[in-house]
Write a protein that holds these residues in place. Structure first.
Motif, PDB file in Angstrom:
ATOM      1  N   ALA A 128      38.426  41.223  40.467  1.00 58.40           N
ATOM      2  CA  ALA A 128      37.492  42.370  40.573  1.00 58.40           C
ATOM      3  C   ALA A 128      38.070  43.779  40.319  1.00 58.40           C
ATOM      4  O   ALA A 128      37.413  44.704  39.861  1.00 58.40           O
ATOM      5  CB  ALA A 128      36.975  42.429  42.268  1.00 58.40           C
ATOM      6  N   SER A 129      39.348  43.976  40.711  1.00 55.27           N
ATOM      7  CA  SER A 129      40.111  45.119  40.349  1.00 55.27           C
ATOM      8  C   SER A 129      40.129  45.384  39.056  1.00 55.27           C
ATOM      9  O   SER A 129      39.840  46.559  38.298  1.00 55.27           O
ATOM     10  CB  SER A 129      41.468  45.042  41.042  1.00 55.27           C
ATOM     11  OG  SER A 129      41.521  45.148  42.172  1.00 55.27           O
ATOM     12  N   ASP A 130      40.506  44.410  38.143  1.00 50.68           N
ATOM     13  CA  ASP A 130      40.462  44.599  36.482  1.00 50.68           C
ATOM     14  C   ASP A 130      39.088  45.121  36.002  1.00 50.68           C
ATOM     15  O   ASP A 130      38.985  45.961  35.330  1.00 50.68           O
ATOM     16  CB  ASP A 130      40.582  43.026  36.070  1.00 50.68           C
ATOM     17  CG  ASP A 130      42.170  43.007  36.167  1.00 50.68           C
ATOM     18  OD1 ASP A 130      42.989  43.365  36.658  1.00 50.68           O
ATOM     19  OD2 ASP A 130      42.388  41.529  36.012  1.00 50.68           O
ATOM     20  N   PHE A 131      37.952  44.338  36.704  1.00 50.40           N
ATOM     21  CA  PHE A 131      36.627  44.814  36.217  1.00 50.40           C
ATOM     22  C   PHE A 131      36.298  46.476  36.622  1.00 50.40           C
ATOM     23  O   PHE A 131      35.945  47.158  35.763  1.00 50.40           O
ATOM     24  CB  PHE A 131      35.613  43.897  36.965  1.00 50.40           C
ATOM     25  CG  PHE A 131      34.124  44.477  36.790  1.00 50.40           C
ATOM     26  CD1 PHE A 131      33.610  44.154  35.608  1.00 50.40           C
ATOM     27  CD2 PHE A 131      33.427  45.200  37.850  1.00 50.40           C
ATOM     28  CE1 PHE A 131      32.196  44.799  35.279  1.00 50.40           C
ATOM     29  CE2 PHE A 131      32.278  45.390  37.675  1.00 50.40           C
ATOM     30  CZ  PHE A 131      31.572  45.383  36.468  1.00 50.40           C
ATOM     31  N   TYR A 132      36.707  46.734  37.761  1.00 50.17           N
ATOM     32  CA  TYR A 132      36.542  48.125  38.261  1.00 50.17           C
ATOM     33  C   TYR A 132      37.395  49.130  37.343  1.00 50.17           C
ATOM     34  O   TYR A 132      37.123  50.180  37.317  1.00 50.17           O
ATOM     35  CB  TYR A 132      36.813  48.352  39.672  1.00 50.17           C
ATOM     36  CG  TYR A 132      35.876  47.689  40.587  1.00 50.17           C
ATOM     37  CD1 TYR A 132      34.422  48.064  40.422  1.00 50.17           C
ATOM     38  CD2 TYR A 132      35.831  46.727  41.554  1.00 50.17           C
ATOM     39  CE1 TYR A 132      33.275  47.471  41.081  1.00 50.17           C
ATOM     40  CE2 TYR A 132      35.056  46.196  42.463  1.00 50.17           C
ATOM     41  CZ  TYR A 132      33.483  46.375  42.112  1.00 50.17           C
ATOM     42  OH  TYR A 132      32.702  46.012  42.940  1.00 50.17           O
ATOM     43  N   VAL A 181      41.751  53.435  45.238  1.00 55.89           N
ATOM     44  CA  VAL A 181      41.465  52.440  45.969  1.00 55.89           C
ATOM     45  C   VAL A 181      41.754  51.029  45.741  1.00 55.89           C
ATOM     46  O   VAL A 181      41.566  49.965  46.431  1.00 55.89           O
ATOM     47  CB  VAL A 181      39.910  52.581  46.668  1.00 55.89           C
ATOM     48  CG1 VAL A 181      39.773  53.864  47.407  1.00 55.89           C
ATOM     49  CG2 VAL A 181      39.027  52.381  45.559  1.00 55.89           C
ATOM     50  N   LEU A 182      42.100  51.068  44.310  1.00 55.96           N
ATOM     51  CA  LEU A 182      42.262  49.754  43.636  1.00 55.96           C
ATOM     52  C   LEU A 182      44.152  49.428  43.633  1.00 55.96           C
ATOM     53  O   LEU A 182      44.511  48.500  43.306  1.00 55.96           O
ATOM     54  CB  LEU A 182      41.773  49.507  42.164  1.00 55.96           C
ATOM     55  CG  LEU A 182      40.356  49.501  42.041  1.00 55.96           C
ATOM     56  CD1 LEU A 182      40.160  49.586  40.577  1.00 55.96           C
ATOM     57  CD2 LEU A 182      39.694  48.625  42.612  1.00 55.96           C
ATOM     58  N   ASP A 183      44.703  50.314  44.321  1.00 58.17           N
ATOM     59  CA  ASP A 183      45.976  50.279  44.251  1.00 58.17           C
ATOM     60  C   ASP A 183      46.365  49.105  45.189  1.00 58.17           C
ATOM     61  O   ASP A 183      45.664  48.835  46.051  1.00 58.17           O
ATOM     62  CB  ASP A 183      46.844  51.449  45.314  1.00 58.17           C
ATOM     63  CG  ASP A 183      46.883  52.705  44.176  1.00 58.17           C
ATOM     64  OD1 ASP A 183      46.784  52.483  42.980  1.00 58.17           O
ATOM     65  OD2 ASP A 183      47.241  53.752  44.806  1.00 58.17           O
ATOM     66  N   GLY A 241      35.727  31.294  38.042  1.00 53.04           N
ATOM     67  CA  GLY A 241      34.481  31.141  37.656  1.00 53.04           C
ATOM     68  C   GLY A 241      33.410  31.713  38.596  1.00 53.04           C
ATOM     69  O   GLY A 241      32.492  32.270  38.220  1.00 53.04           O
ATOM     70  N   GLU A 242      33.503  31.609  39.800  1.00 55.47           N
ATOM     71  CA  GLU A 242      32.741  32.183  40.774  1.00 55.47           C
ATOM     72  C   GLU A 242      32.567  33.577  40.855  1.00 55.47           C
ATOM     73  O   GLU A 242      31.752  34.351  40.992  1.00 55.47           O
ATOM     74  CB  GLU A 242      33.141  31.783  42.346  1.00 55.47           C
ATOM     75  CG  GLU A 242      32.788  30.063  42.651  1.00 55.47           C
ATOM     76  CD  GLU A 242      31.405  29.859  42.942  1.00 55.47           C
ATOM     77  OE1 GLU A 242      30.732  30.655  42.749  1.00 55.47           O
ATOM     78  OE2 GLU A 242      31.105  28.626  43.135  1.00 55.47           O
ATOM     79  N   ALA A 243      33.962  34.330  40.719  1.00 56.16           N
ATOM     80  CA  ALA A 243      34.274  35.549  40.663  1.00 56.16           C
ATOM     81  C   ALA A 243      33.447  36.498  39.327  1.00 56.16           C
ATOM     82  O   ALA A 243      32.675  37.255  39.681  1.00 56.16           O
ATOM     83  CB  ALA A 243      35.624  36.104  40.703  1.00 56.16           C
ATOM     84  N   LEU A 244      33.535  35.738  38.383  1.00 59.57           N
ATOM     85  CA  LEU A 244      33.112  36.259  37.191  1.00 59.57           C
ATOM     86  C   LEU A 244      31.372  36.020  37.209  1.00 59.57           C
ATOM     87  O   LEU A 244      30.741  37.112  36.971  1.00 59.57           O
ATOM     88  CB  LEU A 244      33.524  35.625  35.863  1.00 59.57           C
ATOM     89  CG  LEU A 244      34.914  35.865  35.435  1.00 59.57           C
ATOM     90  CD1 LEU A 244      35.142  35.156  34.132  1.00 59.57           C
ATOM     91  CD2 LEU A 244      35.106  37.496  35.300  1.00 59.57           C
ATOM     92  N   SER A 245      30.782  34.786  37.609  1.00 55.55           N
ATOM     93  CA  SER A 245      29.502  34.669  37.716  1.00 55.55           C
ATOM     94  C   SER A 245      28.905  35.468  38.528  1.00 55.55           C
ATOM     95  O   SER A 245      27.617  36.206  38.365  1.00 55.55           O
ATOM     96  CB  SER A 245      29.137  33.118  37.821  1.00 55.55           C
ATOM     97  OG  SER A 245      29.560  32.827  39.281  1.00 55.55           O
ATOM     98  N   THR A 268      40.134  37.721  31.652  1.00 49.48           N
ATOM     99  CA  THR A 268      40.409  36.448  31.563  1.00 49.48           C
ATOM    100  C   THR A 268      41.834  36.263  31.216  1.00 49.48           C
ATOM    101  O   THR A 268      42.570  35.606  31.570  1.00 49.48           O
ATOM    102  CB  THR A 268      39.667  35.748  30.584  1.00 49.48           C
ATOM    103  OG1 THR A 268      38.160  35.535  30.959  1.00 49.48           O
ATOM    104  CG2 THR A 268      40.088  34.119  30.370  1.00 49.48           C
ATOM    105  N   GLU A 269      42.522  37.076  30.197  1.00 48.71           N
ATOM    106  CA  GLU A 269      43.719  37.186  29.896  1.00 48.71           C
ATOM    107  C   GLU A 269      44.699  37.697  30.918  1.00 48.71           C
ATOM    108  O   GLU A 269      45.706  37.009  31.356  1.00 48.71           O
ATOM    109  CB  GLU A 269      43.897  38.022  28.685  1.00 48.71           C
ATOM    110  CG  GLU A 269      45.582  38.067  28.290  1.00 48.71           C
ATOM    111  CD  GLU A 269      45.540  39.090  26.767  1.00 48.71           C
ATOM    112  OE1 GLU A 269      46.894  39.182  26.467  1.00 48.71           O
ATOM    113  OE2 GLU A 269      44.750  39.516  26.598  1.00 48.71           O
ATOM    114  N   ALA A 270      44.267  38.634  31.617  1.00 43.05           N
ATOM    115  CA  ALA A 270      45.226  39.096  32.877  1.00 43.05           C
ATOM    116  C   ALA A 270      45.118  37.843  33.891  1.00 43.05           C
ATOM    117  O   ALA A 270      46.281  37.714  34.567  1.00 43.05           O
ATOM    118  CB  ALA A 270      44.492  40.231  33.460  1.00 43.05           C
ATOM    119  N   HIS A 271      44.005  37.181  33.883  1.00 44.23           N
ATOM    120  CA  HIS A 271      43.878  36.059  34.863  1.00 44.23           C
ATOM    121  C   HIS A 271      45.224  34.930  34.565  1.00 44.23           C
ATOM    122  O   HIS A 271      45.750  34.560  35.674  1.00 44.23           O
ATOM    123  CB  HIS A 271      42.585  35.553  35.046  1.00 44.23           C
ATOM    124  CG  HIS A 271      42.547  34.400  35.807  1.00 44.23           C
ATOM    125  ND1 HIS A 271      42.584  34.308  37.144  1.00 44.23           N
ATOM    126  CD2 HIS A 271      42.360  32.991  35.325  1.00 44.23           C
ATOM    127  CE1 HIS A 271      42.690  32.871  37.279  1.00 44.23           C
ATOM    128  NE2 HIS A 271      42.415  32.064  36.778  1.00 44.23           N
TER     129      HIS A 271
END
Length: 248
Positions: free
Chosen positions: A134-138, A156-158, A193-197, A234-237
């Motif tokens: 979630a943090s990567d997305f934001y 707030v993403l710290d 998978g759940e987080a991305l969907s 995905t790469e960061a994951h």
């Protein structure tokens, strides 16, 4: 962008933010569609932080030692402070915080129900993997926001300290019993998978937010960049899985 990713003519790239990213909130919010997208974004983030606070406080009950319990309580407190900053920002721009958060409650609560950890280690992996996605997305989105909103989102993403704590505890558990690694790797893949969907579903349901992301307002991503963004996430994951000692 790493040095190997930079195009040969990198020197010709702009030296600083352009478009909306070069404006402050007072300038950018004159566009009602951009304003609506930011309210959505702050609402989603605020409820995410509130849910993270609740989850960490709950996970503390599973902690095997008092020291671990205290560490999670400290992280939960940091998440609640992040929530307060977002709530105050929404109030400050004339928005009702609960109304901004409400559209995201069902999706986030659904994600947490579907990914309820069965033990302490699964809870650590969930917080580390799920929250990081979630943090990567934001952070990707923040690069395209006005300067005031970008500064708040990045603040707030710290990291609350959960990353290092989770890595230490999970690696120690795998060292003690290597069989744990296989179970946690499967769990982390399910979380991914759940987080991305779930994130894709939330964006698709919010017109202003999805329009901003695909370039219809402000400096959004084009469709090709959306694909590259998810590739970067995905790469960061994969790197985080390696840090935990798990196979992606």
């Amino acid at each position: 962008m790493t040095s190997s990713d930079k195009p040969e003519n990198a020197s010709a790239e702009p030296s600083g933010p352009t478009g909306v990213a070069a404006q402050d909130w007072a300038q950018a919010s004159a566009d009602p569609q951009y304003r609506a997208a930011v309210v959505d974004l702050l609402g989603a983030l605020a409820y995410g932080e509130l849910a993270a606070f609740e989850r960490l406080a709950e996970d503390a009950k599973l902690a095997p030692t008092l020291a671990d319990k205290a560490e999670l309580a400290k992280m939960a407190s940091a998440e609640f402070h992040h929530f307060e900053r977002l709530r105050d920002r929404l109030t400050g721009i004339g928005e009702e915080p609960t109304a901004a958060m409400d559209p995201f409650v069902a999706a986030l609560d659904g994600f947490h129900r579907q990914t309820a950890p069965s033990d302490w280690l699964e809870g650590l992996v969930k917080a580390y993997v799920g929250d990081s996605i979630a943090s990567d997305f934001y952070r990707e989105v923040a690069a395209r926001l006005d300067s005031d909103t970008r500064e708040l989102v990045l603040a707030v993403l710290d990291d609350t300290g959960h990353a290092g704590f989770a890595v230490e505890k999970v690696r120690a558990a795998i060292d003690a019993d290597p069989r744990v690694g296989g179970r946690l790797a499967l769990w982390a893949r399910r979380l991914m998978g759940e987080a991305l969907s779930q994130s894709q579903r939330v964006v698709a349901e919010r017109d202003a937010l999805s329009t901003m992301l695909v370039g219809g307002v402000a400096d959004g991503f084009d469709l090709a960049e959306v694909g590259r963004m998810f590739s970067r996430i995905t790469e960061a994951h994969t790197k985080r899985m390696a840090a935990l000692g798990l196979a992606a």
